[in-house]
Scaffold this active site. Structure first.
Site, PDB file in Angstrom:
ATOM      1  N   SER A 241      -9.214   0.520  13.360  1.00 37.00           N
ATOM      2  CA  SER A 241      -7.856   0.015  13.192  1.00 37.00           C
ATOM      3  C   SER A 241      -7.868  -1.481  13.487  1.00 37.00           C
ATOM      4  O   SER A 241      -8.879  -2.021  13.921  1.00 37.00           O
ATOM      5  CB  SER A 241      -6.919   0.710  14.176  1.00 37.00           C
ATOM      6  OG  SER A 241      -7.289   0.325  15.487  1.00 37.00           O
ATOM      7  N   LYS A 242      -6.743  -2.122  13.280  1.00 38.34           N
ATOM      8  CA  LYS A 242      -6.623  -3.559  13.560  1.00 38.34           C
ATOM      9  C   LYS A 242      -7.060  -3.881  14.976  1.00 38.34           C
ATOM     10  O   LYS A 242      -7.778  -4.834  15.224  1.00 38.34           O
ATOM     11  CB  LYS A 242      -5.166  -4.001  13.373  1.00 38.34           C
ATOM     12  CG  LYS A 242      -4.807  -4.226  11.925  1.00 38.34           C
ATOM     13  CD  LYS A 242      -4.319  -5.660  11.718  1.00 38.34           C
ATOM     14  CE  LYS A 242      -4.267  -5.997  10.246  1.00 38.34           C
ATOM     15  NZ  LYS A 242      -3.094  -5.474   9.581  1.00 38.34           N
TER      16      LYS A 242
END
Ligand code: GLU
Length: 473
Positions: A241-242
Protein backbone atom coordinates in the site's frame (compact mmCIF):
# COMPACT_ATOMS: atom_id res chain seq x y z
CA UNK A 1 20.28 -18.37 -32.13
CA UNK A 2 17.04 -16.55 -31.49
CA UNK A 3 17.50 -12.97 -30.37
CA UNK A 4 15.66 -12.27 -27.14
CA UNK A 5 13.08 -9.48 -27.28
CA UNK A 6 11.39 -8.50 -24.03
CA UNK A 7 8.96 -5.70 -23.41
CA UNK A 8 7.66 -3.52 -20.65
CA UNK A 9 3.98 -2.75 -21.18
CA UNK A 10 2.65 -0.30 -18.59
CA UNK A 11 -0.85 1.12 -18.62
CA UNK A 12 -0.54 4.90 -18.26
CA UNK A 13 -3.41 5.17 -15.82
CA UNK A 14 -1.08 6.10 -12.96
CA UNK A 15 2.55 6.76 -12.16
CA UNK A 16 5.33 4.22 -12.56
CA UNK A 17 5.06 2.48 -9.21
CA UNK A 18 7.65 0.33 -7.53
CA UNK A 19 6.23 -2.96 -8.83
CA UNK A 20 6.22 -1.67 -12.40
CA UNK A 21 9.77 -0.42 -12.01
CA UNK A 22 10.90 -3.85 -10.89
CA UNK A 23 9.10 -5.52 -13.83
CA UNK A 24 10.86 -3.09 -16.17
CA UNK A 25 14.19 -3.83 -14.48
CA UNK A 26 13.81 -7.60 -14.89
CA UNK A 27 12.90 -7.18 -18.56
CA UNK A 28 15.83 -4.85 -19.06
CA UNK A 29 18.30 -7.13 -17.28
CA UNK A 30 17.19 -10.19 -19.19
CA UNK A 31 17.50 -8.38 -22.51
CA UNK A 32 20.94 -7.00 -21.64
CA UNK A 33 22.10 -10.33 -20.33
CA UNK A 34 21.14 -12.17 -23.50
CA UNK A 35 22.28 -9.47 -25.90
CA UNK A 36 18.67 -8.90 -26.88
CA UNK A 37 16.31 -5.94 -26.84
CA UNK A 38 13.77 -4.49 -24.47
CA UNK A 39 10.86 -2.72 -26.11
CA UNK A 40 8.41 -0.33 -24.52
CA UNK A 41 4.69 -0.45 -25.19
CA UNK A 42 2.35 2.07 -23.64
CA UNK A 43 -1.00 0.34 -23.17
CA UNK A 44 -3.18 3.38 -23.55
CA UNK A 45 -6.36 1.74 -24.81
CA UNK A 46 -8.33 2.82 -21.75
CA UNK A 47 -8.99 6.31 -23.10
CA UNK A 48 -10.79 7.47 -19.97
CA UNK A 49 -8.03 6.64 -17.55
CA UNK A 50 -4.89 7.08 -19.65
CA UNK A 51 -3.21 10.46 -19.28
CA UNK A 52 -0.24 12.17 -20.88
CA UNK A 53 1.03 13.04 -17.38
CA UNK A 54 1.19 9.35 -16.57
CA UNK A 55 2.96 8.59 -19.86
CA UNK A 56 5.52 11.30 -19.11
CA UNK A 57 5.99 10.01 -15.57
CA UNK A 58 6.62 6.49 -16.90
CA UNK A 59 9.11 7.63 -19.54
CA UNK A 60 10.88 9.92 -17.05
CA UNK A 61 10.94 7.25 -14.39
CA UNK A 62 12.47 4.66 -16.70
CA UNK A 63 15.07 7.12 -17.97
CA UNK A 64 15.95 8.22 -14.46
CA UNK A 65 16.37 4.60 -13.41
CA UNK A 66 18.68 4.09 -16.38
CA UNK A 67 16.39 1.51 -17.95
CA UNK A 68 16.64 2.54 -21.57
CA UNK A 69 14.47 0.75 -24.11
CA UNK A 70 15.19 -0.11 -27.72
CA UNK A 71 13.48 1.03 -30.89
CA UNK A 72 10.45 3.27 -30.99
CA UNK A 73 7.92 3.38 -28.21
CA UNK A 74 4.75 1.62 -29.30
CA UNK A 75 1.39 3.11 -28.36
CA UNK A 76 -1.27 0.43 -28.22
CA UNK A 77 -4.24 2.65 -29.04
CA UNK A 78 -2.67 3.64 -32.36
CA UNK A 79 -2.79 -0.02 -33.39
CA UNK A 80 -6.55 -0.48 -32.95
CA UNK A 81 -7.11 -1.07 -36.65
CA UNK A 82 -4.56 -3.88 -36.67
CA UNK A 83 -6.26 -5.46 -33.64
CA UNK A 84 -9.61 -5.36 -35.44
CA UNK A 85 -8.05 -6.85 -38.56
CA UNK A 86 -6.71 -9.84 -36.65
CA UNK A 87 -10.08 -10.39 -34.98
CA UNK A 88 -11.74 -10.41 -38.41
CA UNK A 89 -9.07 -12.82 -39.61
CA UNK A 90 -10.06 -15.23 -36.82
CA UNK A 91 -13.70 -14.73 -37.74
CA UNK A 92 -13.00 -15.62 -41.37
CA UNK A 93 -11.07 -18.71 -40.28
CA UNK A 94 -13.97 -19.90 -38.14
CA UNK A 95 -11.93 -19.48 -34.95
CA UNK A 96 -14.11 -16.63 -33.71
CA UNK A 97 -17.75 -15.67 -34.02
CA UNK A 98 -20.18 -12.79 -33.72
CA UNK A 99 -22.04 -12.74 -30.45
CA UNK A 100 -25.25 -10.73 -30.08
CA UNK A 101 -25.94 -11.42 -26.42
CA UNK A 102 -27.44 -8.32 -24.82
CA UNK A 103 -26.15 -6.82 -21.55
CA UNK A 104 -29.32 -8.15 -19.90
CA UNK A 105 -28.58 -11.66 -21.07
CA UNK A 106 -25.01 -11.41 -19.78
CA UNK A 107 -26.35 -10.17 -16.43
CA UNK A 108 -28.65 -13.17 -16.26
CA UNK A 109 -25.75 -15.53 -16.98
CA UNK A 110 -23.77 -13.90 -14.19
CA UNK A 111 -26.67 -14.07 -11.74
CA UNK A 112 -27.28 -17.73 -12.54
CA UNK A 113 -23.61 -18.57 -12.06
CA UNK A 114 -23.62 -16.79 -8.71
CA UNK A 115 -26.70 -18.71 -7.64
CA UNK A 116 -25.10 -22.00 -8.62
CA UNK A 117 -21.84 -21.04 -6.93
CA UNK A 118 -19.63 -21.15 -10.02
CA UNK A 119 -17.52 -18.43 -11.58
CA UNK A 120 -19.38 -16.32 -14.14
CA UNK A 121 -18.88 -17.64 -17.67
CA UNK A 122 -20.37 -16.78 -21.00
CA UNK A 123 -22.48 -19.78 -21.97
CA UNK A 124 -21.56 -19.88 -25.65
CA UNK A 125 -25.10 -19.22 -26.87
CA UNK A 126 -23.93 -17.61 -30.16
CA UNK A 127 -21.09 -20.02 -30.75
CA UNK A 128 -22.88 -22.17 -33.27
CA UNK A 129 -25.83 -20.00 -34.13
CA UNK A 130 -26.34 -18.84 -37.65
CA UNK A 131 -25.69 -15.10 -38.12
CA UNK A 132 -29.02 -14.86 -39.96
CA UNK A 133 -30.64 -15.17 -36.54
CA UNK A 134 -28.98 -11.94 -35.49
CA UNK A 135 -31.41 -9.46 -33.97
CA UNK A 136 -31.72 -6.43 -36.23
CA UNK A 137 -29.93 -3.23 -35.27
CA UNK A 138 -27.66 -4.84 -32.68
CA UNK A 139 -23.91 -4.59 -33.15
CA UNK A 140 -22.15 -7.83 -32.22
CA UNK A 141 -18.94 -8.40 -30.35
CA UNK A 142 -16.39 -10.87 -31.72
CA UNK A 143 -15.65 -13.77 -29.40
CA UNK A 144 -12.91 -16.35 -29.60
CA UNK A 145 -14.18 -19.85 -30.31
CA UNK A 146 -12.04 -21.33 -27.57
CA UNK A 147 -11.32 -25.03 -27.39
CA UNK A 148 -13.71 -26.62 -24.91
CA UNK A 149 -12.02 -29.94 -24.35
CA UNK A 150 -8.49 -30.62 -23.16
CA UNK A 151 -6.42 -28.13 -21.28
CA UNK A 152 -4.33 -25.05 -21.79
CA UNK A 153 -0.79 -25.24 -20.52
CA UNK A 154 1.42 -22.32 -19.55
CA UNK A 155 5.01 -23.45 -19.13
CA UNK A 156 6.10 -20.60 -16.99
CA UNK A 157 9.79 -19.94 -16.40
CA UNK A 158 9.09 -18.88 -12.82
CA UNK A 159 5.78 -20.49 -11.85
CA UNK A 160 6.46 -23.80 -13.52
CA UNK A 161 3.88 -25.77 -15.51
CA UNK A 162 0.43 -24.30 -15.03
CA UNK A 163 -2.44 -26.39 -16.39
CA UNK A 164 -5.93 -24.99 -16.83
CA UNK A 165 -8.84 -27.18 -18.00
CA UNK A 166 -10.39 -25.52 -21.03
CA UNK A 167 -13.88 -26.01 -19.66
CA UNK A 168 -12.96 -23.33 -17.09
CA UNK A 169 -12.21 -20.76 -19.79
CA UNK A 170 -15.12 -19.24 -21.67
CA UNK A 171 -15.19 -17.65 -25.12
CA UNK A 172 -13.61 -14.33 -24.41
CA UNK A 173 -14.41 -11.14 -26.27
CA UNK A 174 -11.72 -10.05 -28.75
CA UNK A 175 -13.44 -7.05 -30.27
CA UNK A 176 -16.16 -5.01 -28.58
CA UNK A 177 -19.27 -3.98 -30.46
CA UNK A 178 -17.79 -0.50 -31.03
CA UNK A 179 -14.87 -2.17 -32.82
CA UNK A 180 -12.31 -1.57 -30.07
CA UNK A 181 -10.12 -4.49 -28.97
CA UNK A 182 -10.13 -5.97 -25.50
CA UNK A 183 -6.96 -5.85 -23.46
CA UNK A 184 -6.49 -9.61 -23.80
CA UNK A 185 -6.58 -9.51 -27.58
CA UNK A 186 -4.52 -6.34 -28.07
CA UNK A 187 -1.69 -7.71 -25.93
CA UNK A 188 -1.43 -10.88 -28.01
CA UNK A 189 -1.46 -9.07 -31.34
CA UNK A 190 1.09 -6.51 -30.17
CA UNK A 191 3.44 -9.02 -28.58
CA UNK A 192 3.35 -11.04 -31.79
CA UNK A 193 3.84 -8.09 -34.12
CA UNK A 194 6.65 -6.70 -31.95
CA UNK A 195 8.43 -10.04 -32.12
CA UNK A 196 8.40 -10.52 -28.35
CA UNK A 197 10.14 -13.74 -27.35
CA UNK A 198 9.86 -13.39 -23.57
CA UNK A 199 6.98 -11.96 -21.58
CA UNK A 200 8.13 -11.02 -18.09
CA UNK A 201 5.41 -9.49 -15.90
CA UNK A 202 3.65 -9.72 -12.56
CA UNK A 203 2.05 -12.98 -11.49
CA UNK A 204 -1.31 -11.18 -11.37
CA UNK A 205 -1.32 -11.72 -15.14
CA UNK A 206 -0.97 -15.50 -14.91
CA UNK A 207 -4.64 -16.26 -15.58
CA UNK A 208 -4.51 -13.88 -18.53
CA UNK A 209 -1.58 -15.95 -19.80
CA UNK A 210 -3.84 -18.99 -20.25
CA UNK A 211 -6.45 -16.98 -22.14
CA UNK A 212 -3.79 -15.31 -24.26
CA UNK A 213 -2.30 -18.72 -25.01
CA UNK A 214 -5.66 -19.75 -26.45
CA UNK A 215 -5.63 -16.74 -28.75
CA UNK A 216 -2.08 -17.53 -29.92
CA UNK A 217 -3.11 -21.10 -30.65
CA UNK A 218 -6.20 -20.02 -32.59
CA UNK A 219 -3.99 -17.76 -34.69
CA UNK A 220 -1.36 -20.42 -35.19
CA UNK A 221 1.25 -18.08 -33.73
CA UNK A 222 4.12 -19.32 -31.52
CA UNK A 223 3.54 -18.54 -27.86
CA UNK A 224 6.36 -16.45 -26.33
CA UNK A 225 8.19 -17.77 -23.29
CA UNK A 226 6.59 -16.45 -20.13
CA UNK A 227 7.91 -15.55 -16.71
CA UNK A 228 5.38 -14.40 -14.15
CA UNK A 229 7.23 -12.82 -11.27
CA UNK A 230 5.91 -12.65 -7.71
CA UNK A 231 4.28 -9.47 -6.49
CA UNK A 232 5.80 -7.10 -3.99
CA UNK A 233 4.18 -7.06 -0.57
CA UNK A 234 4.64 -4.78 2.40
CA UNK A 235 6.94 -5.76 5.27
CA UNK A 236 3.94 -7.22 7.09
CA UNK A 237 3.15 -9.54 4.19
CA UNK A 238 0.03 -7.64 3.16
CA UNK A 239 -0.49 -6.25 -0.31
CA UNK A 240 1.72 -3.24 -0.92
CA UNK A 241 0.00 0.00 0.00
CA UNK A 242 1.04 3.65 -0.09
CA UNK A 243 2.08 3.40 3.53
CA UNK A 244 4.42 0.56 2.60
CA UNK A 245 6.14 2.33 -0.23
CA UNK A 246 3.79 1.92 -3.19
CA UNK A 247 4.92 5.31 -4.38
CA UNK A 248 5.74 6.52 -7.85
CA UNK A 249 9.35 6.32 -8.94
CA UNK A 250 9.44 10.13 -9.08
CA UNK A 251 8.64 10.17 -5.37
CA UNK A 252 11.62 7.96 -4.59
CA UNK A 253 13.68 10.39 -6.56
CA UNK A 254 12.35 13.33 -4.54
CA UNK A 255 13.00 11.41 -1.32
CA UNK A 256 16.65 11.35 -2.28
CA UNK A 257 17.28 7.81 -3.44
CA UNK A 258 19.94 7.27 -6.08
CA UNK A 259 18.73 5.41 -9.17
CA UNK A 260 21.59 2.92 -8.90
CA UNK A 261 20.65 2.19 -5.28
CA UNK A 262 16.97 1.78 -6.10
CA UNK A 263 17.89 -0.56 -8.92
CA UNK A 264 20.10 -2.62 -6.62
CA UNK A 265 17.33 -2.74 -4.04
CA UNK A 266 14.69 -3.69 -6.61
CA UNK A 267 16.68 -6.46 -8.26
CA UNK A 268 16.84 -8.28 -4.97
CA UNK A 269 13.06 -8.18 -4.54
CA UNK A 270 12.34 -11.64 -5.90
CA UNK A 271 15.76 -12.45 -7.26
CA UNK A 272 18.99 -13.14 -5.47
CA UNK A 273 22.40 -14.63 -5.89
CA UNK A 274 23.37 -16.18 -2.59
CA UNK A 275 23.82 -13.51 0.04
CA UNK A 276 25.39 -11.00 -2.27
CA UNK A 277 23.92 -7.63 -1.43
CA UNK A 278 25.49 -5.13 -3.76
CA UNK A 279 25.75 -5.43 -7.51
CA UNK A 280 27.26 -3.04 -9.97
CA UNK A 281 25.20 -2.74 -13.14
CA UNK A 282 27.59 -5.06 -14.97
CA UNK A 283 27.50 -7.62 -12.18
CA UNK A 284 23.73 -7.50 -12.13
CA UNK A 285 23.47 -8.09 -15.86
CA UNK A 286 26.01 -10.88 -15.68
CA UNK A 287 24.38 -12.65 -12.73
CA UNK A 288 20.69 -12.16 -13.54
CA UNK A 289 18.68 -15.17 -14.58
CA UNK A 290 14.97 -15.85 -14.65
CA UNK A 291 15.53 -19.34 -13.25
CA UNK A 292 16.74 -17.77 -10.00
CA UNK A 293 13.55 -15.74 -9.52
CA UNK A 294 11.63 -17.15 -6.56
CA UNK A 295 7.90 -17.75 -6.34
CA UNK A 296 7.11 -16.24 -2.98
CA UNK A 297 6.14 -12.59 -2.78
CA UNK A 298 8.99 -10.21 -2.08
CA UNK A 299 8.71 -7.87 0.89
CA UNK A 300 9.30 -4.19 0.52
CA UNK A 301 11.28 -2.73 3.37
CA UNK A 302 11.97 1.01 3.53
CA UNK A 303 14.70 0.65 6.16
CA UNK A 304 16.55 -1.78 3.92
CA UNK A 305 16.22 0.53 0.92
CA UNK A 306 17.62 3.36 3.01
CA UNK A 307 20.58 1.25 4.12
CA UNK A 308 21.33 0.29 0.51
CA UNK A 309 21.07 3.94 -0.50
CA UNK A 310 23.43 4.98 2.30
CA UNK A 311 25.95 2.43 1.04
CA UNK A 312 25.74 3.84 -2.48
CA UNK A 313 26.10 7.39 -1.21
CA UNK A 314 29.18 6.59 0.86
CA UNK A 315 30.80 4.89 -2.10
CA UNK A 316 29.80 7.39 -4.78
CA UNK A 317 32.23 9.88 -6.28
CA UNK A 318 31.79 13.39 -4.89
CA UNK A 319 30.90 14.94 -8.23
CA UNK A 320 28.31 12.19 -8.80
CA UNK A 321 26.66 13.27 -5.55
CA UNK A 322 26.71 16.93 -6.52
CA UNK A 323 24.98 15.89 -9.75
CA UNK A 324 22.43 13.96 -7.67
CA UNK A 325 21.71 17.13 -5.69
CA UNK A 326 21.22 19.08 -8.93
CA UNK A 327 18.96 16.29 -10.17
CA UNK A 328 16.48 16.47 -7.33
CA UNK A 329 16.35 20.21 -6.70
CA UNK A 330 13.59 20.81 -9.28
CA UNK A 331 11.54 18.09 -7.57
CA UNK A 332 11.66 19.16 -3.93
CA UNK A 333 10.19 21.94 -1.85
CA UNK A 334 12.57 24.86 -1.60
CA UNK A 335 14.67 23.33 -4.36
CA UNK A 336 14.76 26.42 -6.59
CA UNK A 337 16.08 28.57 -3.72
CA UNK A 338 18.84 26.07 -3.06
CA UNK A 339 19.65 25.95 -6.77
CA UNK A 340 19.97 29.75 -6.76
CA UNK A 341 22.24 29.62 -3.69
CA UNK A 342 24.51 27.10 -5.42
CA UNK A 343 26.84 29.59 -7.07
CA UNK A 344 29.96 28.23 -8.77
CA UNK A 345 32.01 29.17 -5.68
CA UNK A 346 29.63 27.31 -3.38
CA UNK A 347 29.52 24.32 -5.68
CA UNK A 348 33.27 24.08 -5.29
CA UNK A 349 32.85 24.29 -1.51
CA UNK A 350 30.17 21.59 -1.47
CA UNK A 351 32.41 19.36 -3.54
CA UNK A 352 35.30 19.92 -1.16
CA UNK A 353 33.14 19.16 1.88
CA UNK A 354 31.44 16.14 0.29
CA UNK A 355 33.69 13.44 1.80
CA UNK A 356 32.61 14.56 5.28
CA UNK A 357 28.99 15.16 4.32
CA UNK A 358 28.43 11.80 2.63
CA UNK A 359 29.67 9.86 5.64
CA UNK A 360 26.59 11.08 7.52
CA UNK A 361 23.94 10.84 4.80
CA UNK A 362 21.61 8.04 3.75
CA UNK A 363 19.73 10.07 1.16
CA UNK A 364 20.37 12.96 -1.18
CA UNK A 365 18.07 15.06 1.02
CA UNK A 366 20.46 14.41 3.88
CA UNK A 367 23.36 15.46 1.65
CA UNK A 368 21.59 18.75 0.99
CA UNK A 369 20.98 19.11 4.69
CA UNK A 370 24.63 18.36 5.39
CA UNK A 371 25.70 21.03 2.90
CA UNK A 372 23.40 23.53 4.59
CA UNK A 373 26.27 25.30 6.39
CA UNK A 374 27.80 26.19 3.02
CA UNK A 375 24.56 27.49 1.55
CA UNK A 376 23.62 29.49 4.64
CA UNK A 377 24.26 33.19 4.75
CA UNK A 378 25.18 35.39 7.70
CA UNK A 379 23.99 35.99 10.29
CA UNK A 380 23.43 32.26 10.56
CA UNK A 381 20.19 30.82 11.86
CA UNK A 382 21.27 28.86 14.94
CA UNK A 383 19.11 25.92 15.98
CA UNK A 384 18.05 25.45 19.62
CA UNK A 385 20.58 22.78 20.45
CA UNK A 386 23.42 24.81 19.01
CA UNK A 387 22.21 27.97 20.73
CA UNK A 388 22.37 26.12 24.06
CA UNK A 389 26.11 25.62 23.49
CA UNK A 390 26.74 29.33 23.08
CA UNK A 391 26.95 30.24 26.75
CA UNK A 392 28.68 33.48 27.78
CA UNK A 393 31.72 31.42 28.67
CA UNK A 394 31.72 29.71 25.29
CA UNK A 395 31.40 33.07 23.55
CA UNK A 396 34.49 34.16 25.46
CA UNK A 397 36.34 31.14 24.10
CA UNK A 398 35.23 32.08 20.61
CA UNK A 399 36.69 35.56 20.97
CA UNK A 400 40.08 34.12 21.94
CA UNK A 401 39.88 31.61 19.09
CA UNK A 402 39.08 34.38 16.67
CA UNK A 403 42.24 36.19 17.58
CA UNK A 404 44.42 33.14 17.30
CA UNK A 405 42.88 31.96 14.02
CA UNK A 406 43.07 35.41 12.45
CA UNK A 407 46.81 35.38 13.03
CA UNK A 408 47.36 32.13 11.10
CA UNK A 409 49.65 32.59 8.11
CA UNK A 410 47.91 29.82 6.15
CA UNK A 411 44.34 28.57 6.32
CA UNK A 412 44.23 24.79 6.14
CA UNK A 413 42.46 22.15 8.21
CA UNK A 414 45.82 21.14 9.71
CA UNK A 415 46.70 24.72 10.63
CA UNK A 416 43.35 25.51 12.27
CA UNK A 417 43.44 22.14 14.05
CA UNK A 418 46.79 23.01 15.61
CA UNK A 419 45.59 26.50 16.53
CA UNK A 420 42.40 25.32 18.24
CA UNK A 421 44.34 22.68 20.19
CA UNK A 422 46.90 25.23 21.28
CA UNK A 423 44.13 27.54 22.46
CA UNK A 424 42.44 24.74 24.42
CA UNK A 425 45.73 23.96 26.09
CA UNK A 426 46.39 27.60 26.87
CA UNK A 427 42.96 27.88 28.48
CA UNK A 428 43.27 24.54 30.28
CA UNK A 429 40.01 23.19 28.80
CA UNK A 430 39.22 20.11 26.76
CA UNK A 431 39.19 20.46 23.00
CA UNK A 432 35.43 19.88 22.92
CA UNK A 433 34.84 22.98 25.00
CA UNK A 434 36.12 25.00 22.05
CA UNK A 435 35.12 22.77 19.18
CA UNK A 436 31.44 22.60 20.14
CA UNK A 437 30.75 26.35 20.25
CA UNK A 438 32.92 26.71 17.17
CA UNK A 439 30.69 24.26 15.33
CA UNK A 440 27.59 26.08 16.55
CA UNK A 441 29.00 29.38 15.29
CA UNK A 442 30.14 28.05 11.93
CA UNK A 443 27.18 25.83 11.06
CA UNK A 444 24.34 26.80 13.40
CA UNK A 445 24.11 23.08 14.26
CA UNK A 446 25.50 20.55 16.69
CA UNK A 447 26.40 18.07 13.96
CA UNK A 448 28.48 18.69 10.86
CA UNK A 449 31.45 17.28 9.03
CA UNK A 450 34.74 17.54 10.92
CA UNK A 451 35.08 21.08 12.26
CA UNK A 452 38.54 21.71 10.78
CA UNK A 453 37.27 20.64 7.38
CA UNK A 454 34.38 23.04 7.86
CA UNK A 455 36.84 25.85 8.59
CA UNK A 456 38.87 25.03 5.51
CA UNK A 457 35.84 24.75 3.24
CA UNK A 458 34.33 28.03 4.44
CA UNK A 459 37.64 29.83 4.11
CA UNK A 460 39.29 32.41 6.34
CA UNK A 461 37.05 35.39 5.74
CA UNK A 462 33.69 33.66 6.09
CA UNK A 463 34.81 31.54 9.06
CA UNK A 464 36.12 34.53 11.02
CA UNK A 465 32.99 36.53 10.24
CA UNK A 466 30.71 33.70 11.47
CA UNK A 467 32.76 33.40 14.65
CA UNK A 468 32.66 37.16 15.18
CA UNK A 469 28.86 37.08 14.83
CA UNK A 470 28.72 34.98 18.01
CA UNK A 471 31.32 36.84 20.05
CA UNK A 472 30.34 38.95 23.10
CA UNK A 473 29.24 42.38 21.90
N1 GLU B 1 -0.57 -3.17 -19.16
C1 GLU B 1 -0.49 -4.20 -18.17
C2 GLU B 1 -0.28 -3.62 -16.81
O1 GLU B 1 0.08 -2.50 -16.68
C3 GLU B 1 0.61 -5.20 -18.43
C4 GLU B 1 0.30 -6.11 -19.56
C5 GLU B 1 1.34 -7.16 -19.80
O2 GLU B 1 2.46 -7.05 -19.28
O3 GLU B 1 1.01 -8.10 -20.51
O4 GLU B 1 -0.48 -4.28 -15.83
Amino acid sequence: MMTVVTRFAPSPTGFLHIGGARTALFNWLYARKTGGKMLLRIEDTDRQRSTTEAIDAILDGLSWLGLGWDDQTIYQFARAERHAEVARQLLAAGRAYHCYATPEELDEMRALAMKEGRPPRYDGRWRDRDPSEAPPGLKPVIRLKARQDGETVVDDLVQGRVVIPNKDLDDLVLLRSDGTPTYMHAVVVDDHDMGITHIIRGVDHLTNAARQTQIYEALGWPVPAMAHIPLIHGPDGAKLSKRHGALGVEQYRALGYLPEALRNYLVRLGWSQGDKEFFSTEEMIEAFDLSAVGRSPARFDFAKLEAVNGHYIRHAADDRLLAAIDDILPHIEGGPDIAAALTPARRAQVLKAMPGIKERAKTVLELIDGAGFILASRPLAVDDKAAALLSPEARGHLAALHERLAALPEWTAAATDAAVRAEAEARGVKLGMLAQPLRAALTGRTTSPGIFDVLEVLGREESLARIADQMPA
